[in-house]
Design a protein around this motif. Structure first.
Motif, mmCIF file in Angstrom:
data_model
loop_
_atom_site.group_PDB
_atom_site.id
_atom_site.type_symbol
_atom_site.label_atom_id
_atom_site.label_comp_id
_atom_site.label_asym_id
_atom_site.label_seq_id
_atom_site.Cartn_x
_atom_site.Cartn_y
_atom_site.Cartn_z
ATOM 1 N N UNK A 62 -10.397 3.393 -2.758
ATOM 2 C CA UNK A 62 -10.648 2.585 -1.247
ATOM 3 C C UNK A 62 -10.286 2.869 -0.157
ATOM 4 N N UNK A 63 -9.333 4.048 -0.037
ATOM 5 C CA UNK A 63 -8.793 4.487 0.965
ATOM 6 C C UNK A 63 -7.525 3.998 1.710
ATOM 7 N N UNK A 64 -6.848 2.664 0.683
ATOM 8 C CA UNK A 64 -5.804 2.194 1.285
ATOM 9 C C UNK A 64 -4.233 2.815 1.403
ATOM 10 N N UNK A 88 0.722 -1.354 0.220
ATOM 11 C CA UNK A 88 0.745 -0.208 -0.488
ATOM 12 C C UNK A 88 0.518 1.096 -0.005
ATOM 13 N N UNK A 89 2.239 1.724 0.627
ATOM 14 C CA UNK A 89 3.324 2.597 0.170
ATOM 15 C C UNK A 89 3.219 2.633 -1.247
ATOM 16 N N UNK A 90 3.000 1.933 -2.289
ATOM 17 C CA UNK A 90 3.011 1.843 -3.216
ATOM 18 C C UNK A 90 1.686 3.053 -4.009
ATOM 19 N N UNK A 91 1.169 2.964 -3.408
ATOM 20 C CA UNK A 91 -0.581 3.842 -3.329
ATOM 21 C C UNK A 91 0.274 5.223 -3.371
ATOM 22 N N UNK A 92 0.867 5.980 -2.329
ATOM 23 C CA UNK A 92 1.118 6.908 -2.278
ATOM 24 C C UNK A 92 2.183 7.271 -2.841
ATOM 25 N N UNK A 93 2.264 6.439 -3.508
ATOM 26 C CA UNK A 93 3.788 7.731 -4.420
ATOM 27 C C UNK A 93 3.007 7.787 -5.478
ATOM 28 N N UNK A 94 2.311 6.756 -6.318
ATOM 29 C CA UNK A 94 0.689 6.697 -7.667
ATOM 30 C C UNK A 94 0.495 7.825 -6.885
ATOM 31 N N UNK A 95 0.307 8.272 -5.847
ATOM 32 C CA UNK A 95 -0.899 10.074 -6.093
ATOM 33 C C UNK A 95 -0.124 11.008 -6.218
ATOM 34 N N UNK A 96 1.926 11.103 -5.883
ATOM 35 C CA UNK A 96 2.424 11.315 -6.110
ATOM 36 C C UNK A 96 2.697 11.808 -7.638
ATOM 37 N N UNK A 97 2.860 10.681 -8.178
ATOM 38 C CA UNK A 97 3.102 10.392 -9.877
ATOM 39 C C UNK A 97 1.637 11.061 -10.998
ATOM 40 N N UNK A 98 0.375 10.923 -9.962
ATOM 41 C CA UNK A 98 -1.125 11.631 -10.193
ATOM 42 C C UNK A 98 -1.324 10.746 -11.504
ATOM 43 N N UNK A 99 -1.060 9.786 -12.272
ATOM 44 C CA UNK A 99 -1.070 9.175 -13.092
ATOM 45 C C UNK A 99 -0.996 7.769 -12.907
ATOM 46 N N UNK A 100 -1.684 6.906 -14.176
ATOM 47 C CA UNK A 100 -1.635 5.593 -13.808
ATOM 48 C C UNK A 100 -1.686 4.672 -15.359
ATOM 49 N N UNK A 101 -1.091 3.862 -15.504
ATOM 50 C CA UNK A 101 -1.442 2.394 -16.924
ATOM 51 C C UNK A 101 -2.607 3.006 -17.001
ATOM 52 N N UNK A 102 -2.794 2.662 -18.323
ATOM 53 C CA UNK A 102 -4.228 2.311 -18.996
ATOM 54 C C UNK A 102 -5.012 1.024 -18.551
ATOM 55 N N UNK A 103 -4.614 0.396 -18.316
ATOM 56 C CA UNK A 103 -4.689 -1.246 -18.293
ATOM 57 C C UNK A 103 -5.340 -1.463 -16.797
ATOM 58 N N UNK A 104 -5.023 -3.235 -17.087
ATOM 59 C CA UNK A 104 -5.200 -3.843 -15.336
ATOM 60 C C UNK A 104 -4.934 -3.411 -14.409
ATOM 61 N N UNK A 105 -3.582 -3.355 -14.368
ATOM 62 C CA UNK A 105 -2.856 -2.816 -13.292
ATOM 63 C C UNK A 105 -2.898 -1.329 -12.350
ATOM 64 N N UNK A 106 -3.254 -0.145 -13.487
ATOM 65 C CA UNK A 106 -3.646 1.058 -13.619
ATOM 66 C C UNK A 106 -5.217 1.034 -13.181
ATOM 67 N N UNK A 107 -5.780 0.214 -13.134
ATOM 68 C CA UNK A 107 -7.163 0.165 -12.406
ATOM 69 C C UNK A 107 -6.744 -0.487 -11.340
ATOM 70 N N UNK A 108 -5.866 -1.911 -10.963
ATOM 71 C CA UNK A 108 -5.732 -1.651 -9.424
ATOM 72 C C UNK A 108 -5.531 -0.734 -8.425
ATOM 73 N N UNK A 109 -4.595 0.311 -8.590
ATOM 74 C CA UNK A 109 -3.989 1.270 -8.164
ATOM 75 C C UNK A 109 -5.328 2.046 -8.188
ATOM 76 N N UNK A 110 -6.126 2.050 -9.225
ATOM 77 C CA UNK A 110 -7.482 3.262 -8.713
ATOM 78 C C UNK A 110 -8.086 3.043 -7.711
ATOM 79 N N UNK A 111 -8.219 1.882 -7.759
ATOM 80 C CA UNK A 111 -9.459 1.221 -6.991
ATOM 81 C C UNK A 111 -8.432 1.421 -5.791
#
Length: 750
Positions: free
Chosen positions: A387-389, A360-383
Motif C-alpha cells: 500500500x506504499x506506506x 512505517x519505518x519498519x517497513x523499510x527494514x523489512x524491504x531490506x530483509x526481503x522476507x516476512x514471517x508466513x503468519x499474521x504479522x508477515x501479512x500486515x508487513x506485506x500489505x
C-alpha cells in the motif's frame, strides 16, 4: 505467474473441501481452535484471501515451499545425538526444527496434506527416539540436553516444534496427539525445566529460551501447569544460590525465575538488554514468539503491555544498536557481522509492526530483509509495503539506559552524517559482560574506524572448540586491555572479577544531542579501580573547517595514588605517518604476562612529543588521524594481538597505546578525524593530511576542563565541559586567560 495459478488452484480446492475451517468468529476465537499461537485460524483465512497479491509474502512463500519440498524429497533423518555444535547430528536436528516449523505453516496456508503428513511422520520418529535417550554424550555443558549437548539447544528445538505441532494439531488423531504428548512433549518440557533447574531457574537468555519452550508447548496442549511454570518458574525448588554455572552466572540468586522475571530484570525501561545487542538479538525470538502466543491464547495477560510495553520498545532499541549497514555493535560477547538480516530480526520487525504502533519505518527494514514471517504479522508487513506506506527508518543519536529501573549506566550513540560513536558505560552485562567501563568504538558509514574486539568464538564451527567459547574469550576478549578505555597498572577493571563487576556500574554525567553540530555523552566510573575516578566525555563535532565530523575525547582521571595508565586505540589499516620517532622491535616480545597483556606483541616504541603526538593511517581508502595531547614523559607503544595463541584463535589486529607512568591525576585528550580518500584506480590521494594543527588543554580543574582545537587555517574552537554541575539548567561563569565565559547547560563550545 505459474506459482500464483498453482496457489489459487489449491485455494479453490482447499476452501471448498477443508473440514477444519472454523465456521464462525466464535470458533476462530476459541482456545481449542488451531492454529492459535503465531499463525492463527483467522490469519490463515486472511492470508489465503491475499495470496498472489502481496509480493514480498508471495516470494517468501515460494522460497519456503521450494526448500521444504526438497526436504520432503530427501526424506526424514533423525539421528542418535552425539556431536557438539557444528557436528553432523547437531546440525541435522537443528535443521529439522526449522523444517518442521515451516512445513506446518505450509500445511495451513496451502492446505496440502503432504506437509502435515511430513510433520507427523518426523514427530513420530522423534517420539520413538526421545524415549530411548539418556543425557547427551558430550559432557561439557552445565546443563546437558538429550537431543543436543546443552539444554539451550533442546529449548530451541521445542520453541520451533511447538509451532509445527500447533499447525498440524487438528490433522492428528486424538491417539496420535496423546502419544506425542505423553512420550515426547511433556518429558521434553520436564527435562528442560524440572530436571535442569540450573538452566531453567535463572535470569539469562538461556532461561528465556527454556521458559518459552515450556510455555509454548503448554499453550498448544492447554496445559496450565506448564504455562505457569513458564511464566513464573518452578515453585519451591531448592537451589544453591552460590553455585556458579559455566558462564559465571549465579543460579536463582534473587529467587526470581520464569518468563516474566526474564522480562523484568534484563531490560531497561528504554528496552536495552543488559547482555548486549548480540544476545538481545538471540533472545528476542523466544521473547517475541512466546509473547505472541500468550497474546493470542491468553490475551488477559496483556503481555505486550508488561513493564510499560518494554518488549516492543526493545526492538526499536535493538535496531538503533546497529551501524549503517545493519550490523549490531559488538558490545560484550558479540560476534561481528550479526545484523538485522538475521531471521530473529525478521520476526522482531514483523511482530513490532503488527502488535505495536505500525511504525512505517519498519517497513523499510523489512524491504531490506526481503522476507516476512508466513503468519499474521508477515501479512500486515506485506500489505503495508504493497500500500506504499514505506518510510525510512531513521537512526539518530540516542542514549539507552541500562538496568531494570534504568539507573545502571547505559550506552550512548552519537550520530552525525556518516560518523557513529558508540560509548559504553553500561553495567556488567550478566555473564556475557566485559571489563570495559567507559569504552568506545567509532564507525564511518558502517566501517569500523576504532574497533571493539567482540567475542573470541567461532559460532557453530566445530573445528574451533566445538563452536563454543574459546579460552581466549576470558584471557583476552573480556579483559580491559582488549578495549578502548583506560587500564590502570596493567590490571583489568574490577580485577577481572565477575562478582565485583556485577555490583557496580558507571553513572551518566550528561547526554546532549539537541545541537545538530555538537553532540556529547559523558559518564563517570568510580569503582573499576578503588581510589580512582574516571570521567570520560566524548563529543562529535561538525565544523565547517573540517571535511567531516570529528571526535573529541576527554578522559579525566583522579586517583589517591600514583599509577601507570595505558590508553589504547584499536585501529584498522596501514600506518602512514607519525610526528614522532619510533623504534621497531627486532625481536617480538609480549607486552605483559597476564590480564590480556600476554596476548599482545610489542612491535615498536616511541617517546611522545611535548605538546601533541599525531598518528595517521589508511583504511578502506580513507585517511584517519589521531591527535593526542602528550608530554615527553609519555610513551607510545605499537602492539598487535596474537601472542600466546598457539591455535591462532585471535585476530592479528593492531593497536596504538599511549602509556603514562607515575601519575595520580591526569587527563587524556584526543581527536580522531576522518579526512580525504584514495583511489587505487586513478592512484590519486585527496586531502590526506590532518586538518587539526594543535590540541591544547587550556584548563583542567575539579569543576571544569577546557580544550582548544586549532585548525590548519588558524581558526580556534573552545570546548568546556562541566565536571560536576552538568544539568541543562545549570548556569556557569568561568574565566580563562583573562577571557570570561558564561553559559547554561553542561558544556560550552564556540
Amino acid at each position: 505467474m505459474k506459482l500464483h495459478f498453482y496457489i489459487l488452484s489449491i485455494l479453490l480446492i482447499g476452501l471448498s473441501s477443508c473440514k477444519e475451517e472454523p465456521t464462525s468468529q466464535a470458533d476462530l476465537n476459541s482456545q481449542s481452535q488451531h492454529p492459535k499461537l503465531i499463525l492463527t485460524a483467522q490469519g490463515v483465512q486472511d492470508i489465503r484471501a491475499q495470496l498472489g497479491n502481496i509480493p514480498i509474502f508471495d516470494n517468501t512463500l515460494k522460497k519456503v515451499k521450494a526448500e521444504i519440498d526438497a526436504e520432503i524429497e530427501n526424506g526424514i533423518e533423525v539421528p542418535v545425538p552425539k556431536d557438539y555444535s557444528g557436528g553432523y547430528t547437531h546440525v541435522t536436528h537443528k535443521r529439522n526444527w526449522l523444517v518442521l516449523q515451516k512445513a506446518g505453516v505450509l500445511y495451513q496456508i496451502l492446505d496440502d496434506e503432504k506437509y502435515a503428513k511430513y510433520v507427523k511422520d518426523m514427530l513420530m520418529q522423534y517420539e520413538a527416539l526421545y524415549k530411548t535417550l539418556p543425557l547427551h554424550p558430550k559432557t561439557r555443558s552445565y546443563a546437558r540436553g538429550k537431543l543436543f549437548w546443552q539444554c539451550l539447544n533442546d529449548s530451541n528445538w521445542l520453541v520451533y516444534v511447538s509451532q509445527a505441532y500447533d499447525c498440524v494439531y487438528n490433522y492428528l488423531t486424538e491417539a496420535e496427539r496423546d502419544k506425542l504428548e505423553t512420550n515426547l512433549f511433556r518429558p521434553f518440557a520436564d527435562h528442560i525445566s524440572v530436571d535442569s533447574p540450573q538452566f531453567y531457574q535463572r535470569v539469562h537468555n538461556h532461561s528465556t529460551w527454556g521458559n518459552a519452550a515450556v510455555g509454548m508447548i503448554g499453550l498448544v496442549m492447554d496445559d496450565e501447569q506448564l504455562i505457569n511454570r513458564a511464566l513464573y518458574g518452578i515453585k519451591d525448588l531448592k537451589l544453591d544460590a552460590n553455585k556458579k554455572d559455566d558462564d559465571g552466572g549465579f543460579l536463582n540468586k534473587d529467587g526470581k525465575a520464569g518468563f516474566l522475571a526474564n522480562i523484568e530484570e534484563p531490560f531497561s525501561p528504554d528496552g536495552y538488554y543488559n547482555e548486549g545487542p548480540y544476545y538481545q538479538r538471540y533472545a528476542m525470538y523466544p521473547f517475541l514468539i512466546f509473547a505472541t502466543g500468550l497474546h493470542n491464547v491468553k490475551p488477559e495477560l496483556k503481555i505486550f503491555e508488561y513493564k510499560d510495553g518494554v518488549l516492543l520498545k526493545s526492538i526499536n532499541a535493538l535496531l538503533n544498536l546497529s551501524d549503517a549497514d545493519g550490523d549490531f555493535f559488538p558490545l560484550n560477547d558479540g560476534q561481528k557481522g550479526m545484523s538485522y538480516y538475521n531471521n530473529a530480526l525478521v520476526t522482531a520487525v514483523d511482530i513490532s509492526y503488527y502488535y505495536g504502533e505500525q511504525d512505517q519505518g519498519l517497513l523499510s527494514i523489512s524491504e531490506k530483509q526481503d522476507q516476512v514471517l508466513l503468519d499474521d504479522s508477515g501479512l500486515a508487513i506485506a500489505l503495508g509495503i504493497k500500500e506504499g506506506k514505506v518510510k525510512p527508518f531513521e537512526k539518530k543519536s540516542i542514549n539507552l539506559s541500562d538496568g531494570p529501573d534504568g539507573n545502571q549506566g547505559g550506552v550512548g550513540i552519537l550520530r552525525q552524517d556518516d560518523v557513529e560513536l558508540v560509548f559504553k558505560y553500561a553495567a556488567q552485562g550478566s555473564s556475557h559482560g566485559h571489563y570495559d567501563k567507559l569504552s568506545f568504538s567509532l564507525y564511518e558509514n558502517g566501517e569500523e574506524v576504532i574497533q571493539d574486539y567482540g567475542l573470541a568464538r567461532f559460532v557453530n564451527i566445530e573445528q574451533k572448540g566445538g563452536g563454543n567459547y574459546l579460552k581466549e574469550n576470558k584471557t583476552w576478549a573480556k579483559q580491559t586491555i582488549a578495549h578502548n578505555t583506560v587500564i590502570q597498572n596493567e590490571t583489568s577493571h574490577f580485577n577481572g572479577k565477575y562478582e565485583i563487576g556485577s555490583e557496580h556500574h558507571p553513572d551518566l554525567h550528561y547526554f546532549s544531542s539537541e545541537n545538530e553540530n555538537i553532540q556529547v555523552v559523558s559518564a563517570k566510573e568510580t569503582n573499576a579501580y578503588p581510589g580512582t575516578e574516571m570521567l570520560r566525555t566524548m563529543v562529535i563535532i561538525k565544523d565547517e573547517d573540517l571535511e567531516k565530523p570529528y571526535m573529541l575525547d576527554i578522559m579525566k582521571l583522579t586517583s589517591d595514588k600514583s599509577n601507570q595508565y595505558d590508553f589504547p586505540f584499536y585501529y584498522f589499516g596501514q600506518v602512514l605517518e607519525t610526528n614522532f620517532e619510533y623504534q621497531v622491535q627486532e625481536t617480538l616480545k609480549t607486552l605483559g604476562d597476564k590480564n590480556g597483556y600476554q596476548h599482545l606483541f610489542l612491535e615498536a616504541t616511541a617517546k611522545a612529543n611535548d605538546g601533541n603526538s599525531k598518528f595517521s593511517w589508511l583504511n578502506n581508502n580513507k585517511f584517519y588521524t589521531i591527535t593526542t595531547a602528550t608530554t615527553n614523559r609519555d610513551k607510545i607503544l605499537f602492539a598487535r594481538i596474537g601472542a600466546n595463541d598457539p591455535e591462532f584463535n585471535l585476530r592479528r589486529d593492531p593497536t596504538l597505546i599511549l602509556r603514562r607512568k607515575n601519575e595520580k591525576n591526569t587527563l587524556f585528550v584526543s581527536t580522531i578525524e576522518s579526512h580525504g580518500s584514495y583511489s587505487p584506480v586513478t592512484e590519486s590521494a585527496v586531502n590526506s593530511k590532518s586538518s587539526i594543527s594543535e590540541l591544547k588543554i587550556v584548563l583542567n580543574t575539579n569543576d571544569y576542563t577546557a580544550i582548544e582545537i586549532i585548525t590548519i587555517n588558524g581558526n580556534k574552537k573552545l570546548f568546556i565541559t562541566a565536571n560536576n554541575s552538568a544539568s541543562k539548567e545549570a548556569k556557569h561563569t568561568l574565566k580563562i586567560n583573562d577571557n570570561s565565559y558564561q553559559w547554561t547547560g553542561a558544556y560550552y563550545f564556540k
